[in-house]
Design a protein around this motif. Structure first.
Motif, PDB file in Angstrom:
ATOM      1  N   ILE A  60      69.922  39.132  55.993  1.00  0.00           N
ATOM      2  CA  ILE A  60      71.160  39.881  56.242  1.00  0.00           C
ATOM      3  C   ILE A  60      70.976  40.881  57.370  1.00  0.00           C
ATOM      4  O   ILE A  60      71.803  40.977  58.285  1.00  0.00           O
ATOM      5  N   THR A  61      69.906  41.658  57.329  1.00  0.00           N
ATOM      6  CA  THR A  61      69.719  42.703  58.335  1.00  0.00           C
ATOM      7  C   THR A  61      69.489  42.133  59.729  1.00  0.00           C
ATOM      8  O   THR A  61      69.818  42.775  60.730  1.00  0.00           O
ATOM      9  N   ARG A  62      68.945  40.937  59.817  1.00  0.00           N
ATOM     10  CA  ARG A  62      68.723  40.297  61.113  1.00  0.00           C
ATOM     11  C   ARG A  62      69.978  39.580  61.623  1.00  0.00           C
ATOM     12  O   ARG A  62      70.055  39.231  62.803  1.00  0.00           O
ATOM     13  N   LEU A 178      64.155  54.820  70.910  1.00  0.00           N
ATOM     14  CA  LEU A 178      65.502  55.369  70.768  1.00  0.00           C
ATOM     15  C   LEU A 178      66.553  54.304  71.072  1.00  0.00           C
ATOM     16  O   LEU A 178      67.580  54.223  70.375  1.00  0.00           O
ATOM     17  N   ALA A 179      66.316  53.495  72.097  1.00  0.00           N
ATOM     18  CA  ALA A 179      67.258  52.426  72.432  1.00  0.00           C
ATOM     19  C   ALA A 179      67.435  51.480  71.249  1.00  0.00           C
ATOM     20  O   ALA A 179      68.549  51.005  70.975  1.00  0.00           O
ATOM     21  N   GLN A 180      66.357  51.205  70.526  1.00  0.00           N
ATOM     22  CA  GLN A 180      66.446  50.355  69.343  1.00  0.00           C
ATOM     23  C   GLN A 180      67.180  51.065  68.211  1.00  0.00           C
ATOM     24  O   GLN A 180      67.978  50.456  67.491  1.00  0.00           O
ATOM     25  N   ILE A 181      66.934  52.343  68.062  1.00  0.00           N
ATOM     26  CA  ILE A 181      67.561  53.107  66.973  1.00  0.00           C
ATOM     27  C   ILE A 181      69.082  53.139  67.126  1.00  0.00           C
ATOM     28  O   ILE A 181      69.821  52.938  66.150  1.00  0.00           O
ATOM     29  N   VAL A 182      69.586  53.386  68.338  1.00  0.00           N
ATOM     30  CA  VAL A 182      71.039  53.455  68.509  1.00  0.00           C
ATOM     31  C   VAL A 182      71.672  52.088  68.272  1.00  0.00           C
ATOM     32  O   VAL A 182      72.795  51.999  67.736  1.00  0.00           O
ATOM     33  N   GLU A 183      70.975  51.019  68.622  1.00  0.00           N
ATOM     34  CA  GLU A 183      71.510  49.679  68.346  1.00  0.00           C
ATOM     35  C   GLU A 183      71.483  49.390  66.847  1.00  0.00           C
ATOM     36  O   GLU A 183      72.398  48.751  66.309  1.00  0.00           O
ATOM     37  N   MET A 184      70.457  49.863  66.157  1.00  0.00           N
ATOM     38  CA  MET A 184      70.393  49.697  64.706  1.00  0.00           C
ATOM     39  C   MET A 184      71.531  50.450  64.019  1.00  0.00           C
ATOM     40  O   MET A 184      72.172  49.929  63.091  1.00  0.00           O
ATOM     41  N   MET A 185      71.819  51.669  64.463  1.00  0.00           N
ATOM     42  CA  MET A 185      72.900  52.439  63.864  1.00  0.00           C
ATOM     43  C   MET A 185      74.243  51.775  64.127  1.00  0.00           C
ATOM     44  O   MET A 185      75.110  51.711  63.243  1.00  0.00           O
ATOM     45  N   HIS A 186      74.429  51.267  65.333  1.00  0.00           N
ATOM     46  CA  HIS A 186      75.669  50.564  65.660  1.00  0.00           C
ATOM     47  C   HIS A 186      75.834  49.321  64.785  1.00  0.00           C
ATOM     48  O   HIS A 186      76.913  49.086  64.224  1.00  0.00           O
ATOM     49  N   THR A 187      74.770  48.564  64.636  1.00  0.00           N
ATOM     50  CA  THR A 187      74.851  47.328  63.854  1.00  0.00           C
ATOM     51  C   THR A 187      75.065  47.622  62.371  1.00  0.00           C
ATOM     52  O   THR A 187      75.809  46.916  61.690  1.00  0.00           O
ATOM     53  N   ALA A 188      74.435  48.663  61.858  1.00  0.00           N
ATOM     54  CA  ALA A 188      74.669  49.059  60.470  1.00  0.00           C
ATOM     55  C   ALA A 188      76.137  49.409  60.258  1.00  0.00           C
ATOM     56  O   ALA A 188      76.735  49.071  59.224  1.00  0.00           O
ATOM     57  N   SER A 189      76.742  50.083  61.248  1.00  0.00           N
ATOM     58  CA  SER A 189      78.157  50.437  61.124  1.00  0.00           C
ATOM     59  C   SER A 189      79.034  49.190  61.123  1.00  0.00           C
ATOM     60  O   SER A 189      80.075  49.155  60.459  1.00  0.00           O
ATOM     61  N   ASP A 193      81.744  48.221  58.522  1.00  0.00           N
ATOM     62  CA  ASP A 193      83.120  48.083  59.003  1.00  0.00           C
ATOM     63  C   ASP A 193      83.728  46.745  58.600  1.00  0.00           C
ATOM     64  O   ASP A 193      84.913  46.669  58.253  1.00  0.00           O
ATOM     65  N   ASP A 194      82.927  45.686  58.670  1.00  0.00           N
ATOM     66  CA  ASP A 194      83.461  44.364  58.358  1.00  0.00           C
ATOM     67  C   ASP A 194      83.812  44.218  56.879  1.00  0.00           C
ATOM     68  O   ASP A 194      84.636  43.376  56.512  1.00  0.00           O
ATOM     69  N   VAL A 195      83.189  45.035  56.047  1.00  0.00           N
ATOM     70  CA  VAL A 195      83.581  45.080  54.630  1.00  0.00           C
ATOM     71  C   VAL A 195      84.907  45.843  54.499  1.00  0.00           C
ATOM     72  O   VAL A 195      85.850  45.371  53.856  1.00  0.00           O
ATOM     73  N   ILE A 196      84.977  47.005  55.135  1.00  0.00           N
ATOM     74  CA  ILE A 196      86.185  47.836  55.056  1.00  0.00           C
ATOM     75  C   ILE A 196      87.399  47.097  55.613  1.00  0.00           C
ATOM     76  O   ILE A 196      88.489  47.113  55.029  1.00  0.00           O
ATOM     77  N   GLY A 213      78.701  38.121  51.400  1.00  0.00           N
ATOM     78  CA  GLY A 213      79.434  38.899  50.408  1.00  0.00           C
ATOM     79  C   GLY A 213      79.403  40.381  50.723  1.00  0.00           C
ATOM     80  O   GLY A 213      78.542  40.867  51.469  1.00  0.00           O
ATOM     81  N   ASN A 214      80.356  41.114  50.169  1.00  0.00           N
ATOM     82  CA  ASN A 214      80.481  42.547  50.453  1.00  0.00           C
ATOM     83  C   ASN A 214      79.282  43.349  49.976  1.00  0.00           C
ATOM     84  O   ASN A 214      78.794  44.244  50.675  1.00  0.00           O
ATOM     85  N   LYS A 215      78.796  43.045  48.777  1.00  0.00           N
ATOM     86  CA  LYS A 215      77.704  43.835  48.208  1.00  0.00           C
ATOM     87  C   LYS A 215      76.467  43.783  49.089  1.00  0.00           C
ATOM     88  O   LYS A 215      75.883  44.827  49.429  1.00  0.00           O
ATOM     89  N   PHE A 216      76.061  42.578  49.483  1.00  0.00           N
ATOM     90  CA  PHE A 216      74.852  42.458  50.299  1.00  0.00           C
ATOM     91  C   PHE A 216      75.068  43.026  51.701  1.00  0.00           C
ATOM     92  O   PHE A 216      74.125  43.519  52.323  1.00  0.00           O
ATOM     93  N   SER A 217      76.291  42.953  52.217  1.00  0.00           N
ATOM     94  CA  SER A 217      76.566  43.523  53.540  1.00  0.00           C
ATOM     95  C   SER A 217      76.414  45.041  53.516  1.00  0.00           C
ATOM     96  O   SER A 217      75.836  45.639  54.435  1.00  0.00           O
ATOM     97  N   ILE A 218      76.933  45.679  52.468  1.00  0.00           N
ATOM     98  CA  ILE A 218      76.793  47.135  52.347  1.00  0.00           C
ATOM     99  C   ILE A 218      75.329  47.519  52.174  1.00  0.00           C
ATOM    100  O   ILE A 218      74.824  48.443  52.831  1.00  0.00           O
ATOM    101  N   LEU A 219      74.632  46.809  51.306  1.00  0.00           N
ATOM    102  CA  LEU A 219      73.214  47.105  51.098  1.00  0.00           C
ATOM    103  C   LEU A 219      72.413  46.853  52.372  1.00  0.00           C
ATOM    104  O   LEU A 219      71.496  47.617  52.699  1.00  0.00           O
ATOM    105  N   GLY A 220      72.761  45.801  53.105  1.00  0.00           N
ATOM    106  CA  GLY A 220      72.076  45.519  54.364  1.00  0.00           C
ATOM    107  C   GLY A 220      72.284  46.621  55.377  1.00  0.00           C
ATOM    108  O   GLY A 220      71.349  47.035  56.071  1.00  0.00           O
ATOM    109  N   GLY A 221      73.523  47.126  55.459  1.00  0.00           N
ATOM    110  CA  GLY A 221      73.786  48.236  56.372  1.00  0.00           C
ATOM    111  C   GLY A 221      73.015  49.477  55.987  1.00  0.00           C
ATOM    112  O   GLY A 221      72.471  50.177  56.847  1.00  0.00           O
ATOM    113  N   ASN A 222      72.950  49.757  54.690  1.00  0.00           N
ATOM    114  CA  ASN A 222      72.176  50.911  54.220  1.00  0.00           C
ATOM    115  C   ASN A 222      70.699  50.761  54.556  1.00  0.00           C
ATOM    116  O   ASN A 222      70.031  51.724  54.945  1.00  0.00           O
TER     117      ASN A 222
END
Length: 446
Positions: A60-62, A178-189, A193-196, A213-222
């Motif tokens: 999911i996270t990948r 840092l470049a990786q971190i900002v992309e990770m934060m964007h992707t987590a959002s 967002d796709d659940v919301i 599914g919504n549950k795994f998407s939220i957990l993956g973002g977290n």
């Protein structure tokens, strides 16, 4: 709300059919070609940060990282790093940290575990030496690692530093991370967002909620946010930590602000004065632009400022202000174009459902301009396009007005302002790349 009224003043200039002329073009460097090797390297090493002991979670996270993305946010970080490294008063100290093992900024140290090996951490199969598997045997005390080395004495006098670009292509290890971190934060959002938004598509593929599914998407973002937070803590700069951590709050605040109902009064031009009509529209623009900063521009602006800060620019160095202003203006231009495309492009071109904003009840730039020209649009906005035929009526109001062109004109103004603030930077390929990036944001079709 006063500071957002400043943004709205720009709108007055766009209410006529006489649109602004873009700033004259000059030769620029293509930012994607300029950074292609670094982007490929960062993407590959980023994937290793996301592995988990649970294969489903790793998948999911990948998921979104394996599909092509615009990579705008890491590009901004890398370009500002190249464009300002050497200019900050504390540059020599940051360079020493990057080149000295044990100083905190060396590339090898960024992947070391945050805690001692005998403290149970989450499992990352890609980094087996960085985590500790669960073991029921008693833990034994181990002394901490030696204290970090002290910097050479000459680095204690930043006031003697002469601003000069260090190297056209050099980026500090902390800036790459840092470049990786900002992309990770964007992707987590995006995972959240796709659940919301109940989105079925993302980048031309089934969205994460549709696939997992919504549950795994939220957990993956977290989970992605957790790994990004761990990576952020290793950068060793409190100001950068404050900047990047505040982005998460901004994203949440923007999402909540987006749900705020727009005060239209439900009236039409026949029952209210022109002044009252325009006042309501300006108030709506203030909310829209504030939401746009929080949800989109904040990550670009604070990511750029953090990159420059990691390069040794501290309080009083103008380069930090330039980076923030560029990211803030570019982020708003980016979202304005995104809002145009939601009306103007098919789902195949966008890689996500077209017309989604109206379906979600969202009032964006084109709808606000259409409301100005067609007061009856206010009734649709007030009920968030939820009435029978509202979406079709709203699209018709937009198509019969100059809303799309005026929104594009406003986006151009913000992009021009982003390029304007770069004028004080020394000439470099990175500076040209930042200018070209602003032009590409305006021209994009997906």
């Amino acid at each position: 709300m006063r500071r957002w009224a400043t943004f709205a003043r720009i709108l007055v200039q766009t209410r006529s059919r006489h649109y602004s002329t873009p700033l004259p073009a000059k030769p620029t460097s293509d930012p994607f070609s300029l950074l292609a090797p670094q982007l490929a390297e960062l993407r590959q090493s980023l994937l290793s940060l996301l592995d988990s002991g649970h294969p489903r979670l790793s998948e999911i996270t990948r998921y979104y990282f394996l599909h092509p993305s615009k990579q705008i946010r890491p590009i901004i970080v890398l370009l500002f790093s190249r464009a300002t490294n050497g200019l900050g008063r504390h540059w020599e100290h940051k360079l020493w940290e990057a080149q000295t093992s044990g100083a905190g900024g060396h590339a090898d140290e960024l992947d070391l575990p945050l805690t001692r090996p005998d403290i149970l951490n989450d499992c990352n199969p890609s980094k087996p030496t960085s985590t500790s598997p669960f073991d029921s045997s008693p833990f034994t005390f181990r002394p901490r690692a030696p204290h970090r080395p002290s910097p050479p004495h000459r680095h204690a006098h930043p006031s003697t530093h002469e601003p000069k670009l260090y190297d056209a292509e050099y980026v500090l290890p902390t800036q790459k991370r840092l470049a990786q971190i900002v992309e990770m934060m964007h992707t987590a959002s995006l995972l959240h967002d796709d659940v919301i938004d109940e989105s079925a598509l993302r980048r031309g593929q089934p969205s994460a909620p549709a696939a997992f599914g919504n549950k795994f998407s939220i957990l993956g973002g977290n989970f992605v946010l957790g790994r990004a937070s761990a990576a952020l803590s290793r950068l060793g700069d409190p100001e950068v930590t404050d900047l990047i951590a505040s982005i998460l709050s901004n994203l949440v605040e923007g999402e909540i602000l987006q749900t705020k109902a727009i005060e239209t009064g439900g009236s039409t031009k026949s029952t209210e004065s022109q002044g009252e009509h325009l006042t309501k529209i300006q108030d709506a623009w203030n909310i829209y632009l504030q939401k746009t900063y929080l949800k989109t521009a904040s990550l670009m602006a604070k990511g750029a400022r953090a990159a420059v800060t990691l390069g040794g620019c501290k309080e009083g160095d103008i380069w930090r202000e330039i980076a923030y202003a560029y990211g803030r203006n570019l982020g708003i231009a980016f979202q304005l174009v995104d809002d145009i495309l939601d009306y103007d492009s098919a789902a195949a071109a966008l890689g996500k459902p077209g017309g989604a904003d109206l379906q979600l009840g969202l009032t964006t730039g084109p709808a606000l301009y259409a409301w100005e020209e067609h007061p009856d649009m206010g009734v649709l906005i007030s009920r968030k396009f939820q009435g029978p035929g509202d979406v079709e009526k709203a699209r018709n109001f937009v198509s019969r007005s100059s809303a799309l062109q005026r929104t594009r004109d406003l986006a151009q103004k913000y992009a021009d302002k982003a390029k304007e603030v770069l004028e004080q930077l020394p000439e470099s390929d990175a500076k040209s790349g930042l200018e070209a990036l602003a032009d590409r944001v305006i021209r994009r079709r997906s």
